[in-house]
Write a protein that holds these residues in place. Structure first.
Motif, mmCIF file in Angstrom:
data_model
loop_
_atom_site.group_PDB
_atom_site.id
_atom_site.type_symbol
_atom_site.label_atom_id
_atom_site.label_comp_id
_atom_site.label_asym_id
_atom_site.label_seq_id
_atom_site.Cartn_x
_atom_site.Cartn_y
_atom_site.Cartn_z
ATOM 1 N N ASP A 152 0.495 -1.340 0.357
ATOM 2 C CA ASP A 152 -0.205 0.068 0.461
ATOM 3 C C ASP A 152 1.028 1.316 -0.228
ATOM 4 O O ASP A 152 2.043 1.200 0.272
ATOM 5 C CB ASP A 152 -0.845 0.425 1.471
ATOM 6 C CG ASP A 152 -1.941 -1.298 0.941
ATOM 7 O OD1 ASP A 152 -2.262 -1.084 -0.146
ATOM 8 O OD2 ASP A 152 -2.582 -2.235 2.142
ATOM 9 N N SER A 156 2.659 -0.341 4.022
ATOM 10 C CA SER A 156 1.563 -2.290 4.523
ATOM 11 C C SER A 156 1.912 -2.903 3.678
ATOM 12 O O SER A 156 1.354 -2.676 2.532
ATOM 13 C CB SER A 156 0.593 -1.638 5.170
ATOM 14 O OG SER A 156 0.305 -0.990 4.582
ATOM 15 N N GLU A 172 -7.815 -5.478 3.425
ATOM 16 C CA GLU A 172 -8.164 -4.094 3.987
ATOM 17 C C GLU A 172 -6.848 -3.041 3.285
ATOM 18 O O GLU A 172 -5.384 -3.328 4.192
ATOM 19 C CB GLU A 172 -8.143 -3.913 4.800
ATOM 20 C CG GLU A 172 -8.755 -2.145 4.940
ATOM 21 C CD GLU A 172 -9.456 -2.181 6.720
ATOM 22 O OE1 GLU A 172 -10.053 -0.909 6.546
ATOM 23 O OE2 GLU A 172 -9.117 -2.253 7.349
ATOM 24 N N TYR A 305 0.135 -5.942 11.588
ATOM 25 C CA TYR A 305 -1.107 -4.926 11.486
ATOM 26 C C TYR A 305 -2.766 -6.241 11.960
ATOM 27 O O TYR A 305 -1.957 -7.746 11.570
ATOM 28 C CB TYR A 305 -1.860 -4.016 10.836
ATOM 29 C CG TYR A 305 -2.194 -4.408 9.710
ATOM 30 C CD1 TYR A 305 -3.483 -5.175 8.978
ATOM 31 C CD2 TYR A 305 -1.425 -4.553 8.715
ATOM 32 C CE1 TYR A 305 -3.871 -5.536 7.712
ATOM 33 C CE2 TYR A 305 -1.521 -5.000 7.663
ATOM 34 C CZ TYR A 305 -2.376 -5.910 6.723
ATOM 35 O OH TYR A 305 -2.537 -5.928 5.955
ATOM 36 N N ALA A 306 -3.678 -5.994 12.912
ATOM 37 C CA ALA A 306 -4.659 -7.067 12.624
ATOM 38 C C ALA A 306 -5.638 -6.927 11.284
ATOM 39 O O ALA A 306 -5.527 -5.335 11.703
ATOM 40 C CB ALA A 306 -5.209 -7.177 14.187
ATOM 41 N N LEU A 307 -6.914 -6.990 11.290
ATOM 42 C CA LEU A 307 -7.882 -7.164 10.542
ATOM 43 C C LEU A 307 -9.139 -7.876 10.961
ATOM 44 O O LEU A 307 -9.406 -9.621 11.323
ATOM 45 C CB LEU A 307 -7.323 -7.805 8.914
ATOM 46 C CG LEU A 307 -8.394 -6.856 8.112
ATOM 47 C CD1 LEU A 307 -8.378 -5.585 7.713
ATOM 48 C CD2 LEU A 307 -8.327 -7.971 6.261
ATOM 49 N N GLU A 308 -10.364 -6.803 10.883
ATOM 50 C CA GLU A 308 -11.360 -7.707 11.184
ATOM 51 C C GLU A 308 -11.946 -8.338 10.251
ATOM 52 O O GLU A 308 -13.134 -8.236 9.460
ATOM 53 C CB GLU A 308 -12.115 -5.890 11.794
ATOM 54 C CG GLU A 308 -12.637 -4.992 9.751
ATOM 55 C CD GLU A 308 -11.200 -4.252 10.509
ATOM 56 O OE1 GLU A 308 -10.563 -3.939 10.516
ATOM 57 O OE2 GLU A 308 -11.840 -2.820 9.507
ATOM 58 N N HIS A 326 -10.794 -4.387 19.842
ATOM 59 C CA HIS A 326 -10.598 -4.142 18.405
ATOM 60 C C HIS A 326 -11.221 -4.344 17.153
ATOM 61 O O HIS A 326 -12.825 -3.601 16.524
ATOM 62 C CB HIS A 326 -9.579 -2.424 18.245
ATOM 63 C CG HIS A 326 -9.397 -1.765 16.964
ATOM 64 N ND1 HIS A 326 -9.326 -0.635 17.292
ATOM 65 C CD2 HIS A 326 -9.305 -2.076 15.775
ATOM 66 C CE1 HIS A 326 -9.284 -0.359 15.822
ATOM 67 N NE2 HIS A 326 -9.609 -1.275 15.026
ATOM 68 N N GLU A 327 -10.832 -5.163 16.560
ATOM 69 C CA GLU A 327 -11.333 -6.479 15.904
ATOM 70 C C GLU A 327 -12.733 -6.547 15.723
ATOM 71 O O GLU A 327 -13.321 -6.923 15.058
ATOM 72 C CB GLU A 327 -10.399 -6.589 15.529
ATOM 73 C CG GLU A 327 -8.908 -7.164 15.481
ATOM 74 C CD GLU A 327 -8.722 -5.258 14.501
ATOM 75 O OE1 GLU A 327 -9.199 -5.559 13.799
ATOM 76 O OE2 GLU A 327 -7.543 -4.966 14.809
ATOM 77 N N HIS A 330 -15.451 -4.340 15.331
ATOM 78 C CA HIS A 330 -15.307 -4.434 13.752
ATOM 79 C C HIS A 330 -16.755 -4.658 13.704
ATOM 80 O O HIS A 330 -17.008 -4.533 12.402
ATOM 81 C CB HIS A 330 -14.022 -4.472 13.050
ATOM 82 C CG HIS A 330 -13.205 -3.226 12.917
ATOM 83 N ND1 HIS A 330 -13.427 -1.595 12.595
ATOM 84 C CD2 HIS A 330 -12.097 -2.505 13.367
ATOM 85 C CE1 HIS A 330 -12.818 -1.117 12.359
ATOM 86 N NE2 HIS A 330 -11.703 -1.624 12.794
ATOM 87 N N GLU A 349 -12.750 2.801 11.962
ATOM 88 C CA GLU A 349 -11.018 3.037 12.787
ATOM 89 C C GLU A 349 -11.997 3.993 13.925
ATOM 90 O O GLU A 349 -11.584 3.230 15.121
ATOM 91 C CB GLU A 349 -9.969 3.475 12.206
ATOM 92 C CG GLU A 349 -9.407 2.428 11.366
ATOM 93 C CD GLU A 349 -9.397 1.005 11.530
ATOM 94 O OE1 GLU A 349 -9.597 0.951 12.529
ATOM 95 O OE2 GLU A 349 -9.131 -0.025 10.221
ATOM 96 N N PHE A 399 -4.766 4.802 7.150
ATOM 97 C CA PHE A 399 -3.726 3.762 8.998
ATOM 98 C C PHE A 399 -3.916 4.664 9.779
ATOM 99 O O PHE A 399 -2.481 4.884 10.643
ATOM 100 C CB PHE A 399 -4.077 2.838 8.244
ATOM 101 C CG PHE A 399 -4.866 1.795 7.946
ATOM 102 C CD1 PHE A 399 -6.183 1.898 8.305
ATOM 103 C CD2 PHE A 399 -4.154 1.102 6.645
ATOM 104 C CE1 PHE A 399 -7.007 1.174 7.666
ATOM 105 C CE2 PHE A 399 -5.488 1.449 5.666
ATOM 106 C CZ PHE A 399 -6.796 0.765 6.104
ATOM 107 N N TYR A 404 -7.546 6.663 13.762
ATOM 108 C CA TYR A 404 -7.894 6.394 14.789
ATOM 109 C C TYR A 404 -8.754 6.800 16.147
ATOM 110 O O TYR A 404 -9.309 7.207 16.622
ATOM 111 C CB TYR A 404 -6.800 4.803 15.194
ATOM 112 C CG TYR A 404 -6.606 4.121 14.390
ATOM 113 C CD1 TYR A 404 -6.436 4.624 12.636
ATOM 114 C CD2 TYR A 404 -7.458 2.498 14.408
ATOM 115 C CE1 TYR A 404 -5.775 3.249 12.505
ATOM 116 C CE2 TYR A 404 -7.257 1.800 13.324
ATOM 117 C CZ TYR A 404 -6.226 1.980 12.366
ATOM 118 O OH TYR A 404 -6.459 0.944 11.870
#
Ligand code: ARG
Ligand code: ZN
Length: 473
Positions: A152, A156, A172, A305-308, A326-327, A330, A349, A399, A404
């Motif tokens: 990205d 990332s 994402e 990072y984590a993703l939902e 957080h996730e 989401h 976010e 991000f 956030y």
């Protein structure tokens, strides 16, 4: 799939168009003649991803039959998409990055296709017969290759990320076309039915419920299906060595947790909180959106990072409690109630960060007011204040800290401004009214004004779009 919200907007647009045409079109036989077929657009006009998504059709479902060989990093896929044309189409595009496409069929007839589109993510399909507006159609394709890691603008990694024992699939904002052909816009939610064949001993974990698992000749096929429509960036089929635990929350909601064997001990205390977190967020926001919950904990810290991912967030390491909260939050805000275009990312976010604060407060830690006060102390020159969370200049800011933290501060400031009771009603209606749908910031600010009876125009300008530390609001 067209959500209720989107339908309403499109209907209004269609009505305006019809009225406009009625004023200029000559009366008579000509007026009823269908439009000449034209190509569908190669993007849906997202300000940050002009080639993301495609015009002219709406997907109802994706059916994927995949197999992956970790030792050669090769993916082979058979895909079938069910869609409806939203205009008369001579050709249309799908988003697909890399991969060799073997053949494409539309309504079971061989179709021409080309890959020379913009930005390396376009697959253009020309059916033998053009498609009529409102016509339902299927696209089938076969493809194979080594799926891409997508980098990205902020550096990332996403898309298809090989791990020591398999691969992590995260999309994402623009990684899903690395592993299937898709209308890659969050506004076109669809049902996913994904089967993945892997060498025996590995597990493939997807969204929704496990429909079947079968081992034959040294290979295991896992088939996953979502009950609710899903945005493409939330799709996963992460695979590797996993220790799988299946259980239920006290309310009977199925829980599927897959953890990399090396991370089982480190993850256990946080994974054990999933049922309590779901129960708490249900009290705050309304019923859990999906038919199953869980988590995928993989060992891929280079992802960062984590993703939902819908129904089962993906973690790149053993999660801490705040990240799990957080996730999971989401699932309500982001997954069920989904942005329509990427510049509205604070709706995802900011809300999920605020939910972290709610969970910490509920657990006896800092209050949401404490969190706000601590962040408000940061000097006006700090990166938290610029850009404003809903005035991002480019995709590399999607991000960023303001999205956030200042996003969550916006909600805390709003709670104080309109009072606890109105704020709680607002969060609950935001979810209840938009479940399985797509939203915009304007939808949220309008609902806030309606629920509170206050004119919040200046408040939201200060908090969401002014690139400076708010002083009065
Ligand atoms: N939505 C994820 C979260 O909640 C972050 C995803 C970041 N994606 C990326 N390509 N950097 O934290
Ligand atoms: Zn998030």
């Amino acid at each position: 799939m067209v959500s209720a919200m989107v339908t309403r907007h499109r209907t209004t647009a269609a009505l305006a168009l019809a009225l406009g045409l009625a004023l200029v079109a000559p009366m008579g036989a000509d007026a009823a003649r269908p439009a000449d077929p034209t190509p569908g657009a190669s993007g849906v006009g997202d300000p940050f991803f002009p080639h993301g998504g495609n015009g002219g059709y709406d997907v109802a479902s994706y059916q994927l039959d995949l197999s992956y060989q970790p030792d050669t990093k090769t993916l082979a896929g058979k895909e079938r998409i069910s869609a409806t044309a939203t205009q008369t189409l001579s050709s249309f595009n799908l988003d697909l990055r890399g991969m060799d496409v073997g053949a494409v069929w539309v309504n079971h007839q061989p179709a021409r296709f080309s890959r020379d589109g913009t930005d390396g993510q376009e697959l253009t399909v020309t059916p033998r017969k053009s498609l009529k507006k409102n016509q339902r159609f299927t696209v089938s394709l076969s493809y194979a290759g080594t799926p891409e890691v997508v980098t990205d603008a902020d550096g990332s990694k996403e898309g298809w990320v090989p791990t020591a024992d398999g691969a992590l699939a995260v999309g994402e904002p623009q990684g899903s076309p690395a592993w299937f052909a898709v209308n890659d816009t969050p506004a076109d939610k669809a049902i996913y039915d994904v089967s993945m064949t892997v060498p025996e001993g590995l597990t493939a974990v997807g969204n929704g419920s496990l429909v079947s698992q079968r081992t034959r000749k040294g290979e295991t096929t896992f088939r996953w299906r979502t009950r609710n429509p899903m945005a493409s960036y939330l799709a996963t089929i992460t695979l590797g060595r996993f220790e799988v635990t299946r259980s239920r929350t006290p309310d009977g909601l199925p829980v599927y947790v897959a953890v990399d064997p090396a991370l089982v001990a480190a993850s256990a205390p946080v994974v054990a909180k999933i049922p309590d977190m779901v129960a708490f967020f249900e009290e705050q926001f309304g019923p859990y959106p999906f038919e199953i919950v869980g988590a995928i904990v993989d060992d891929a810290p280079e992802v960062g990072y984590a993703l939902e991912t819908q129904t089962k967030p993906v973690f790149d390491r053993a999660p801490d409690e705040a990240t799990m909260a957080h996730e999971l939050a989401h699932q309500w805000f982001g997954d069920s109630v989904t942005l329509s275009t990427w510049p509205d990312i604070w709706l995802n976010e900011g809300f999920a960060t605020y939910a972290e604060w709610l969970w910490e407060q509920h657990s006896g830690g800092a209050t949401t007011a404490d969190q706000f006060a601590a962040l408000y102390k940061t000097p006006a020159t700090d990166e938290i204040w610029n850009p404003a969370p809903n005035a991002l200049a480019a995709s590399e800011q999607l991000f960023s800290t303001p999205v956030y933290n200042r996003g969550a501060m916006t909600l805390e400031a709003l709670r104080v401004k309109i009072g606890d009771k109105n704020f709680s009603r607002l969060l609950r209606s935001w979810y209840a009214d938009n479940r399985n749908g797509n939203v915009t910031t304007a939808d949220f600010t309008a609902l806030a004004a309606k629920v509170s009876g206050q004119d919040l125009g200046a408040f939201f300008t200060v908090w969401l779009t002014t690139p400076a530390k708010p002083a009065t609001w």
